[in-house]
Scaffold this active site. Structure first.
Site, PDB file in Angstrom:
ATOM      1  N   ARG A  91       0.825  -1.227   0.000  1.00  0.00           N
ATOM      2  CA  ARG A  91       0.000   0.000   0.000  1.00  0.00           C
ATOM      3  C   ARG A  91       0.846   1.259   0.000  1.00  0.00           C
ATOM      4  O   ARG A  91       0.486   2.262   0.632  1.00  0.00           O
ATOM      5  CB  ARG A  91      -0.954   0.027   1.203  1.00  0.00           C
ATOM      6  CG  ARG A  91      -2.024  -1.033   1.174  1.00  0.00           C
ATOM      7  CD  ARG A  91      -3.178  -0.637   0.240  1.00  0.00           C
ATOM      8  NE  ARG A  91      -4.171  -1.688   0.188  1.00  0.00           N
ATOM      9  CZ  ARG A  91      -5.379  -1.622   0.744  1.00  0.00           C
ATOM     10  NH1 ARG A  91      -5.750  -0.537   1.365  1.00  0.00           N
ATOM     11  NH2 ARG A  91      -6.204  -2.634   0.644  1.00  0.00           N
ATOM     12  N   ARG A 143      -3.711   6.471   0.657  1.00  0.00           N
ATOM     13  CA  ARG A 143      -4.298   7.658   1.281  1.00  0.00           C
ATOM     14  C   ARG A 143      -3.398   8.419   2.234  1.00  0.00           C
ATOM     15  O   ARG A 143      -3.719   9.539   2.600  1.00  0.00           O
ATOM     16  CB  ARG A 143      -5.592   7.255   2.001  1.00  0.00           C
ATOM     17  CG  ARG A 143      -6.697   6.944   1.032  1.00  0.00           C
ATOM     18  CD  ARG A 143      -7.846   6.261   1.710  1.00  0.00           C
ATOM     19  NE  ARG A 143      -7.404   4.974   2.230  1.00  0.00           N
ATOM     20  CZ  ARG A 143      -8.222   3.992   2.589  1.00  0.00           C
ATOM     21  NH1 ARG A 143      -9.520   4.160   2.512  1.00  0.00           N
ATOM     22  NH2 ARG A 143      -7.741   2.859   3.029  1.00  0.00           N
ATOM     23  N   ARG A 162      -7.496  11.043  -6.000  1.00  0.00           N
ATOM     24  CA  ARG A 162      -8.656  10.233  -5.638  1.00  0.00           C
ATOM     25  C   ARG A 162      -9.922  11.086  -5.621  1.00  0.00           C
ATOM     26  O   ARG A 162     -11.000  10.618  -5.982  1.00  0.00           O
ATOM     27  CB  ARG A 162      -8.399   9.604  -4.269  1.00  0.00           C
ATOM     28  CG  ARG A 162      -9.529   8.816  -3.681  1.00  0.00           C
ATOM     29  CD  ARG A 162      -9.660   7.455  -4.340  1.00  0.00           C
ATOM     30  NE  ARG A 162     -10.462   6.555  -3.532  1.00  0.00           N
ATOM     31  CZ  ARG A 162     -11.771   6.395  -3.673  1.00  0.00           C
ATOM     32  NH1 ARG A 162     -12.417   7.052  -4.606  1.00  0.00           N
ATOM     33  NH2 ARG A 162     -12.430   5.547  -2.895  1.00  0.00           N
ATOM     34  N   ASP A 172      -6.429  -3.368  -7.646  1.00  0.00           N
ATOM     35  CA  ASP A 172      -6.945  -3.976  -6.423  1.00  0.00           C
ATOM     36  C   ASP A 172      -7.123  -5.470  -6.654  1.00  0.00           C
ATOM     37  O   ASP A 172      -7.337  -5.902  -7.798  1.00  0.00           O
ATOM     38  CB  ASP A 172      -8.276  -3.347  -5.997  1.00  0.00           C
ATOM     39  CG  ASP A 172      -8.586  -3.692  -4.539  1.00  0.00           C
ATOM     40  OD1 ASP A 172      -8.105  -2.981  -3.651  1.00  0.00           O
ATOM     41  OD2 ASP A 172      -9.273  -4.704  -4.293  1.00  0.00           O
ATOM     42  N   TYR A 228     -14.222 -12.733  -0.429  1.00  0.00           N
ATOM     43  CA  TYR A 228     -14.985 -11.503  -0.687  1.00  0.00           C
ATOM     44  C   TYR A 228     -16.265 -11.813  -1.461  1.00  0.00           C
ATOM     45  O   TYR A 228     -17.326 -11.248  -1.193  1.00  0.00           O
ATOM     46  CB  TYR A 228     -14.138 -10.466  -1.437  1.00  0.00           C
ATOM     47  CG  TYR A 228     -13.255  -9.685  -0.490  1.00  0.00           C
ATOM     48  CD1 TYR A 228     -13.761  -8.597   0.210  1.00  0.00           C
ATOM     49  CD2 TYR A 228     -11.939 -10.061  -0.255  1.00  0.00           C
ATOM     50  CE1 TYR A 228     -12.973  -7.892   1.115  1.00  0.00           C
ATOM     51  CE2 TYR A 228     -11.146  -9.367   0.638  1.00  0.00           C
ATOM     52  CZ  TYR A 228     -11.658  -8.280   1.326  1.00  0.00           C
ATOM     53  OH  TYR A 228     -10.891  -7.594   2.224  1.00  0.00           O
TER      54      TYR A 228
END
Ligand code: CP3
Length: 341
Positions: free
Chosen positions: A24, A28, A37, A74, A151
């Site tokens: 990562r 952010r 973003r 992702d 998921y």
């Protein structure tokens, strides 16, 4: 051309300076990421925009002396082409509209052609390669079959994997068919990423740690190994990362990966001692980057001392946390680059 520090390490060479990248590393905690973003409220549209993805991949390399770039994408981009619709909702994370629950649901899934349906990844890889130095390897990645399937079955992030385990115990045939499809599709997609220009490949099995060793061996191991066998044909190093999986280490080390990422809970020195010939990656506690610079230096040096006589990829033991201060990241990387073994 001389091999990069990262690829030398993957080839088993002991280098005096260790290569470093962070899971990562694009994200952010970077103000320039947050700015990009803001232009793409829909995360999946952001990822599917090759220009944006390339820009975001390069952002952390402009700030820090990193030894690898990782494709901005992702692990869940494969779901939509399988016919499983997923959305990223801010504050809630990924949400699957109709989770996979039965054999019928699995029969209804599409066999997808990742070279067509994930063609934006090819473009993003090409654009990224144009923007990074030739010596910087670009990492491609997929999720582990168990993690991606979880998921689809759970419908969202779940640390317990209750529905996934229920499907396995109630309808093992359906479970195995689903995981086998995942392994094939993910393996094909990962090897395509290599064909498209990625220099090394990462498999992130984030939720493997939810399984006992006995269940891991049946529910996950054969499928991760199948994925690896397919991707291996591309001839690039493969790094396997599992989270919270210290109790599975013996099983995981049987996988035919090049190097193994350890999560931050893992006792690094014990694992190194037990496995003198294995290449590991990790495993600084990500939250440690919130600590004073001296503490970060001290803990990073501790790892560097432990690995000085072996090939080792420096990294955190999980992804960079959202609020991480840039000074913390800088202290971690500078300590690695200034260290003399
Ligand atoms: O820099 C990089 O690491 C490359 C890009 C990358 C992302 N996700 C971008 C992303 C990678 C390698 C991933 C992997 C990923 N995605 C994993 C495996 C690693 C891990 O963390 O264990 C998992 C489980 C996912 C699934 C996922 N993606 C979740 C659960 C979420 C929502 C929670 C969160 O962190 O927001 C995402 C969204 C996501 N993927 C973001 C990023 C930068 C945040 C999206 C945003 O900007 O809002």
């Amino acid at each position: 051309m001389e091999k990069s520090l990262f690829l030398k390490t993957c080839a088993g060479e002991v280098t005096s300076t260790k290569p470093v990248w962070m899971m990562r590393q694009a994200g952010r905690y970077l103000p320039e990421y947050r700015e990009m973003r803001a232009k793409f409220p829909n995360f999946l549209e952001f990822v599917a925009n090759p220009e944006a993805a390339a820009e975001v991949t390069v952002q952390p390399l402009r700030r820090f002396d990193l030894d690898a770039a990782i494709l901005f994408s992702d692990i869940l981009v494969v779901l939509a082409p399988m016919g499983i619709s997923v959305e990223f909702i801010s504050g809630k994370g990924p949400q699957v509209k109709s989770p996979v629950q039965s054999y019928r649901d699995i029969q209804g899934l599409s066999t997808f052609d990742s070279s067509k349906e994930l063609a934006y990844t090819r473009k993003a890889i090409e654009l990224t390669k144009q923007q990074i130095s030739k010596e910087t390897p670009l990492l491609g990645f997929v999720g582990g079959p168990l993690t991606v399937a979880s998921y689809a079955i759970e419908g969202q992030t779940s640390k317990a994997l209750a529905h996934t385990k229920r499907l396995y115990y109630q309808d093992p045939g359906a479970y195995h068919e689903f995981l086998d499809k995942m392994a094939t599709d993910l393996g094909t997609y990962l090897s395509l990423q290599a064909d498209w220009g990625c220099d090394a490949l990462v498999i992130m099995d984030s939720w493997a740690g939810a399984l006992s060793a006995e269940d891991y061996q049946k529910m996950a191991y054969p499928y991760t190994q199948k994925l690896i066998s397919i991707a291996k044909k591309a001839g690039k190093p493969i790094i396997h990362y599992a989270n919270g999986a210290g109790h599975l280490i013996e099983n995981i080390l049987q996988l035919e990966a090049t190097a193994f990422g350890l999560d931050f809970r893992n006792d690094l020195s014990a694992t190194l001692n037990k496995n003198p010939n294995t290449i590991f990656q990790g495993n600084l506690e990500p939250a440690l980057l919130f600590a004073p610079v001296e503490t970060i230096q001290e803990k990073t040096l501790e790892i560097l001392e432990q690995v000085k006589n072996r090939p080792h990829i420096m990294n955190l033991g999980h992804g960079v946390l959202q609020e991480t201060p840039l000074e913390g990241v800088q202290a971690f990387i500078k300590t690695i680059k200034n260290y003399k073994a």
